[in-house]
Design an enzyme around this catalytic site. Structure first.
Site, PDB file in Angstrom:
ATOM      1  N   ARG A 248      12.007  33.262  46.302  1.00 25.25           N
ATOM      2  CA  ARG A 248      12.981  33.944  45.443  1.00 25.25           C
ATOM      3  C   ARG A 248      12.330  34.460  44.158  1.00 25.25           C
ATOM      4  NH1 ARG A 248      17.317  29.672  44.594  1.00 25.25           N
ATOM      5  NH2 ARG A 248      15.794  28.261  45.515  1.00 25.25           N
ATOM      6  N   GLU A 249      11.091  34.934  44.273  1.00 24.49           N
ATOM      7  CA  GLU A 249      10.363  35.414  43.095  1.00 24.49           C
ATOM      8  C   GLU A 249      11.109  36.553  42.392  1.00 24.49           C
ATOM      9  OE1 GLU A 249       9.112  34.941  46.072  1.00 24.49           O
ATOM     10  OE2 GLU A 249       7.090  34.117  46.013  1.00 24.49           O
TER      11      GLU A 249
ATOM     12  N   ASP B 299      42.637  30.971  51.558  1.00 24.31           N
ATOM     13  CA  ASP B 299      42.037  32.138  50.898  1.00 24.31           C
ATOM     14  C   ASP B 299      41.429  33.102  51.907  1.00 24.31           C
ATOM     15  OD1 ASP B 299      42.571  31.259  48.304  1.00 24.31           O
ATOM     16  OD2 ASP B 299      40.744  30.051  48.232  1.00 24.31           O
TER      17      ASP B 299
ATOM     18  N   GLY C 289      42.697  28.246  42.240  1.00 21.94           N
ATOM     19  CA  GLY C 289      42.092  27.081  42.900  1.00 21.94           C
ATOM     20  C   GLY C 289      40.983  26.408  42.123  1.00 21.94           C
TER      21      GLY C 289
ATOM     22  N   HIS D 212      36.803  37.615  35.293  1.00 21.42           N
ATOM     23  CA  HIS D 212      35.374  37.947  35.253  1.00 21.42           C
ATOM     24  C   HIS D 212      34.870  38.115  33.826  1.00 21.42           C
ATOM     25  CE1 HIS D 212      36.907  39.074  39.191  1.00 21.42           C
ATOM     26  NE2 HIS D 212      35.754  38.639  39.627  1.00 21.42           N
TER      27      HIS D 212
HETATM   28  N1  GLN Z   1      40.158  29.326  45.794  1.00 21.08           N
HETATM   29  C1  GLN Z   1      38.975  30.053  45.456  1.00 21.08           C
HETATM   30  C2  GLN Z   1      38.654  29.802  43.985  1.00 21.08           C
HETATM   31  O1  GLN Z   1      39.531  29.678  43.216  1.00 21.08           O
HETATM   32  C3  GLN Z   1      39.118  31.528  45.700  1.00 21.08           C
HETATM   33  C4  GLN Z   1      37.854  32.293  45.430  1.00 21.08           C
HETATM   34  C5  GLN Z   1      37.866  33.754  45.812  1.00 21.08           C
HETATM   35  O2  GLN Z   1      38.871  34.361  45.977  1.00 21.08           O
HETATM   36  N2  GLN Z   1      36.734  34.348  45.953  1.00 21.08           N
HETATM   37  O3  GLN Z   1      37.515  29.761  43.589  1.00 21.08           O
END
Ligand code: GLN
Ligand code: ZN
Length: 759
Positions: free
Chosen positions: A15-16, A600, A433, A695
Site C-alpha cells: 500500500r505504498e 441497510d 446506526g 460527511h
Molecule cells: N448502519 C450503517 C451505519 O450507520 C449504514 C452505513 C451506510 O449506509 N453506508 O454506519
C-alpha cells in the site's frame, strides 16, 4: 498474436501509494520525495507488465484519480480554485474544502471526481500522457500511452451555468445531455485532445490506447456520430486501440465501423459482444482486443476455454490481442501474500499479478508451447474439483416459494399493528446506526485481533460502549435508539467474517478513491449462517432501555455488490442464499424481543447494469432478495437505509421492496431527492429524510434542519416522516454528534408542538 494488460493496481505491494499520499498531505515528505516514491511505483507497475505482457501502457499512475487528471490535462479548473498551481491546486480539487463531487465510476465501487466544466474555454495544461511516455522512453522502455476518450470524459462531466440568485450567485448543475450543449463542449474539449495527440506524434508515438467505456451505455444516434467523427480525427495523428468494458458495446455495427486500428471487447461481463461477433462478423482489416480475463473478479480463469475462444476469434480479425476485460485496479495486487488463506481457496484465486500471468499462458498455449499447455491442464484439474458446496443451502433456495417473498399482512395493516406496540410520536427521531468509531475503539479492536486482549475483555469493552451510547441517546431524547455498531469495522466485512461460504483476505486491499482502500470479501461457496451474528450486542442494548432499539443488518444486495462473488451460479441465487442467512438473524432478533430491524442497502442501486434495458431483470431479483430477508412478523417494523440522491429513476423498484420505513440522504442533494416522491403518486411508506450531512464536521443549525423537513412536509404527509441524519455517524466525533442530534431532536419537538396547535 500479442497480449495487452491495463489498469494494474497502483496501490503497490505494501500500500505504498496510500502512504505516499497521506505522508505528503501531512507534510511528512516533501514534493520531491513524493514524486520519487510515485516514480518507483510507476516503475513497479511497468515491471509487472513487462514480465508477462507485450503491450505496456503508460499514463496509468494518477496521483488521485484519472478522470481528475484528464480534467487537469485540458485545463478544466473551476474558477473557485483560482490559477492552477500544480499539486496544491490538484489536491484542493480532489479533497479540499470545496472539492469536486465524487461519484461511482460506472457500476463499480471505484469513485471518480466529477469534472465541472464552466464554459468552453479549455487549454492544454498538463500533458500527462506525453510526460509519462517520455519518462519510460528515457529508461529505454517503449510504452503505449493510454488516455480516457474525450467522449467518455464528457459523459462523466457536469456542465455548469452560472445563475445569479437572490444576492448570492449559485450554480445550476446539469449533466450534459442536451445535443447542442454536448456538441459545443465536445468541440472545445476535443481541441485540446488534438494538441495532445499532435505532441505525442511529434515525440514519435505511433499508437495509443483509448478507454471508452461510455460506448457500452445506451447512446443516441447523434452521440455515435460524434464518436465516429472523433475517432476519424484522432486516427490522423496516431493509431488508435479502443478499450470498452463493464458491458457489451451498445451499437455493435457502428462500433466495428469506427476508423481505428483495434477494437476492444469485454468478453466476460455478458455474452452479447461474442454473440454479435459471431452473428455479424468482424472487419478483416482490424485487430480485435479480446478482453477474456476478468478484471473484476478474483477467480482463476478456465484457461482451456479461453484458449478456444481466442482461437475462434482469430478467424474473424486481422489479429487478436489477448487482454483483460476491464481495468485490473478492481483487484488486489497478488494472491501470493495471503499466507493464512486456506490452500484450497487460494489456488482458485487470481489477483492482478496472476491475471497477467494468465494472459501470457493463454498466448503461449495458443502458439503451441508445451509448458503452457501443462499449466492449462493443471488449472483445469484444480477447477474441476468441487469447493464450498453446502447441499442444505442449495435445497433451501430450491424450495423457496412465492410466499417466502411476501409478508403475510399488507403494509396498510402492518403499520397499525406496529404503531400499537411502538407508540411513536409524530416525526419520530432516530439515527442510521453507527456512532463515532473513536481512536480508542479502533485500538481495542486491533489489540483484540492481534491477541493482545482476550475476546472476553473485548466484549466487555464493547458492552461499555453500548451502555454509553444508549445513555447518550436517551439524554438527547431520540425516539428509536441504536447500539452504535462499535463491534464492526466495515458494514460488509463484519458480516462476511461471520458467514459461511465467504472469505476475507489479509492483504486484499483495493482503492475505492484517493488513498482510501478496502478489502472486499470473497463469496466462494454456498452462503449460510453458522450462528447468530448480531444478537448479543443488540439484545444487550435493548436490555438497557425502555425505548425501542433497532436491530442493524447489512442487506443481501449490498453484501453481494461489495464482495467478489462466485460465477458458477447466478448472482440471483447467491443473493437468495445471503438473504436466507439474514432471515435467520431477523427471526432470532424478533424472538429476542427486538421490534424494529433495519436492513441497510446502500449498494442496492449501484449494482444495476449499465444499460437500462437490463434493469428490470436486476431489480427483479434484488427486490426479491430484500423481501426474502425482511419477511418478518407483521408487528416487526422493517427499516432500510440507502444513501444517495438519484432516486427518480429507481423509485418504483424501491417501493417494491415492501419495507415499512426507509431512510435516505437528502441534505447534499438539497432536497432534490424529495422530488422523486412528488412524482411517485402512490408513495405510502414512512421515510426518514436525512436532515443533515454527516460527511461534514459542521454542526447543523436548527434552521437548516427545519428547512429540509418543511420541504419534505410540502410533498409528503407528515405522518410518513421520520427525522434522522443522512447516514451513519462513525466517521464523526462525539463533540460534533451530540450537539447536532440535540438540534435535530429539538426541531422535531418544536414541529410536533406547532402541528398539534394547528389542529
Ligand atoms: N448502519 C450503517 C451505519 O450507520 C449504514 C452505513 C451506510 O449506509 N453506508 O454506519
Ligand atoms: Zn448511508
Amino acid at each position: 498474436m500479442k497480449t495487452l494488460a491495463y489498469g494494474f493496481p497502483k496501490l503497490g505491494e505494501r500500500r505504498e501509494f496510500k502512504s505516499l499520499l497521506e505522508n505528503f498531505w501531512k507534510n511528512k515528505i516533501d514534493e520531491s520525495e513524493f514524486v520519487e516514491g510515485m516514480n518507483a511505483l510507476r516503475d513497479w507497475m511497468v515491471s509487472n507488465y513487462k514480465e508477462h505482457v507485450d503491450v505496456i501502457p503508460s499514463n496509468e499512475l494518477s496521483y488521485y484519480d484519472f478522470v481528475l487528471d484528464t480534467a487537469v490535462m485540458i485545463g478544466a479548473i473551476p474558477s473557485r480554485f483560482g490559477e492552477y498551481e500544480g499539486l496544491k491546486t490538484y489536491f484542493e480539487m480532489a479533497r479540499g474544502k470545496q472539492a469536486l463531487e465524487m461519484t461511482k465510476y460506472f457500476n463499480t465501487n471505484y469513485h471518480y471526481l466529477v469534472p465541472e466544466l464552466e464554459g468552453t474555454n479549455f487549454k492544454l495544461l498538463k500533458n500527462y500522457p506525453l510526460e509519462e511516455y517520455r519518462y519510460f522512453k528515457e529508461k529505454g522502455i517503449e510504452t503505449v500511452p493510454k488516455i480516457l476518450s474525450p467522449f467518455t470524459f464528457l459523459k462523466l462531466s457536469k456542465a455548469i451555468r452560472k445563475v445569479e440568485g437572490q444576492g448570492l450567485p449559485f450554480f445550476e448543475l446539469s449533466k450534459l445531455e442536451n445535443q447542442q450543449d454536448f456538441e459545443a463542449y465536445f468541440n472545445a474539449v476535443f481541441g485540446v485532445y488534438e494538441e495532445v495527440l499532435k505532441k505525442l506524434k511529434e515525440e514519435g508515438v505511433k499508437e495509443i490506447l483509448v478507454e471508452d467505456p461510455a460506448l457500452c451505455l445506451e447512446l443516441e444516434d447523434y452521440e455515435w456520430d460524434i464518436v465516429e467523427e472523433m475517432y476519424s480525427c484522432m486516427s490522423k495523428y496516431v493509431d488508435i486501440n479502443v478499450l470498452t468494458y463493464y458491458d457489451s458495446v451498445s451499437n455493435y455495427q457502428r462500433y466495428i465501423s469506427l476508423p481505428v486500428k483495434a477494437l476492444g471487447f469485454d468478453l466476460v461481463s455478458n455474452k452479447e459482444n461474442l454473440e454479435n461477433i459471431r452473428k455479424f462478423g468482424f472487419p478483416k482489416e482490424k485487430e480485435l482486443i479480446a478482453g477474456v480475463i476478468n478484471g473484476r473478479q478474483v477467480w482463476r480463469a478456465c484457461l482451456d476455454e479461453k484458449i478456444r475462444l481466442v482461437e475462434e476469434l482469430s478467424r474473424y480479425a486481422k489479429d487478436v490481442i489477448i487482454a483483460n476485460s476491464c481495468p485490473l485496479f478492481h483487484l488486489p495486487v497478488s494472491v501470493e501474500f495471503e499466507n493464512e488463506m486456506e490452500q484450497e481457496l487460494k489456488e482458485r484465486l487470481a489477483f492482478a499479478k496472476e491475471k497477467l500471468f494468465e494472459l501470457k499462458v493463454i498466448k503461449l498455449a495458443v502458439e503451441g508451447d508445451q509448458q503452457a499447455k501443462m499449466e492449462v491442464e493443471r488449472v483445469k484439474n484444480i477447477l474441476s474439483s468441487k469447493f464450498g458446496e453446502v447441499q442444505e443451502v442449495k435445497e433451501r433456495v430450491k424450495k423457496l416459494r412465492e410466499e417466502d417473498f411476501t409478508r403475510s399482512v399488507p403494509y396498510s395493516e402492518r403499520i397499525k399493528l406496529q404503531q400499537e406496540i411502538l407508540k411513536l410520536p409524530l416525526l419520530p427521531t432516530t439515527t442510521i446506526g453507527s456512532f463515532p468509531q473513536t481512536e480508542e475503539v479502533r485500538k481495542k479492536r486491533t489489540e483484540y485481533r492481534s491477541g493482545k486482549i482476550s475476546s472476553a475483555e473485548y466484549e466487555e469493552f464493547i458492552k461499555r460502549q453500548i451502555e454509553h451510547v444508549i445513555k447518550v441517546q436517551e439524554e438527547i431524547g431520540l425516539d428509536v435508539l441504536v447500539h452504535g455498531e462499535f463491534e464492526r469495522t466495515d458494514m460488509v466485512e463484519f458480516f462476511a467474517e461471520k458467514l459461511g461460504g465467504v472469505a476475507t483476505t489479509k492483504h486484499g486491499w483495493v482503492l475505492s478513491y484517493g488513498s482510501r482502500v478496502y478489502r472486499p470479501p470473497i463469496i466462494y461457496g454456498d452462503v449460510y449462517r453458522p450462528e447468530p451474528m448480531t444478537l448479543k450486542e443488540i439484545t444487550y442494548a435493548q436490555s438497557l432501555t425502555q425505548k425501542p432499539v433497532k436491530g442493524m443488518l447489512t442487506g443481501p444486495v449490498t453484501i453481494l455488490n461489495w464482495s467478489y462473488y462466485r460465477e458458477d451460479i447466478p448472482k440471483e441465487e447467491i443473493a437468495y442464499q445471503i438473504a436466507l442467512a439474514l432471515l435467520d438473524e431477523v427471526r432470532d432478533l424478533e424472538n429476542a424481543g427486538i421490534k424494529i430491524i433495519q436492513i441497510d442497502e446502500p449498494a442496492f442501486r449501484e449494482g444495476a447494469p449499465l444499460k437500462r434495458r437490463d434493469w428490470d431483470d436486476y431489480f427483479r431479483w434484488a427486490v426479491r432478495a430484500f423481501r426474502l430477508c425482511s419477511n418478518a412478523k407483521p408487528q416487526t417494523q422493517i427499516h432500510t437505509h440507502m444513501c444517495y440522491s438519484e432516486f427518480n429513476e429507481v423509485i418504483h423498484y424501491i417501493h417494491q421492496m415492501d419495507f415499512d420505513v426507509i431512510s435516505i440522504e437528502a441534505s447534499r442533494s438539497k432536497g432534490e431527492i424529495i422530488s422523486a416522491f412528488e412524482n411517485f403518486k402512490d408513495w405510502d411508506r414512512q421515510i426518514g429524510i436525512g436532515v443533515y450531512d454527516i460527511h461534514s464536521p459542521a454542526i447543523p443549525d436548527k434552521q437548516s434542519i427545519r428547512l429540509v423537513l418543511e420541504r419534505a412536509m410540502k410533498v409528503l404527509p407528515v405522518e410518513l416522516l421520520w427525522v434522522n441524519p443522512d447516514c451513519g455517524l462513525k466517521t464523526r466525533r462525539w463533540e460534533e454528534v451530540v450537539p447536532s442530534l440535540k438540534n435535530m431532536v429539538e426541531v422535531a419537538e418544536e414541529l410536533r408542538k406547532e402541528l398539534v396547535s394547528v389542529q
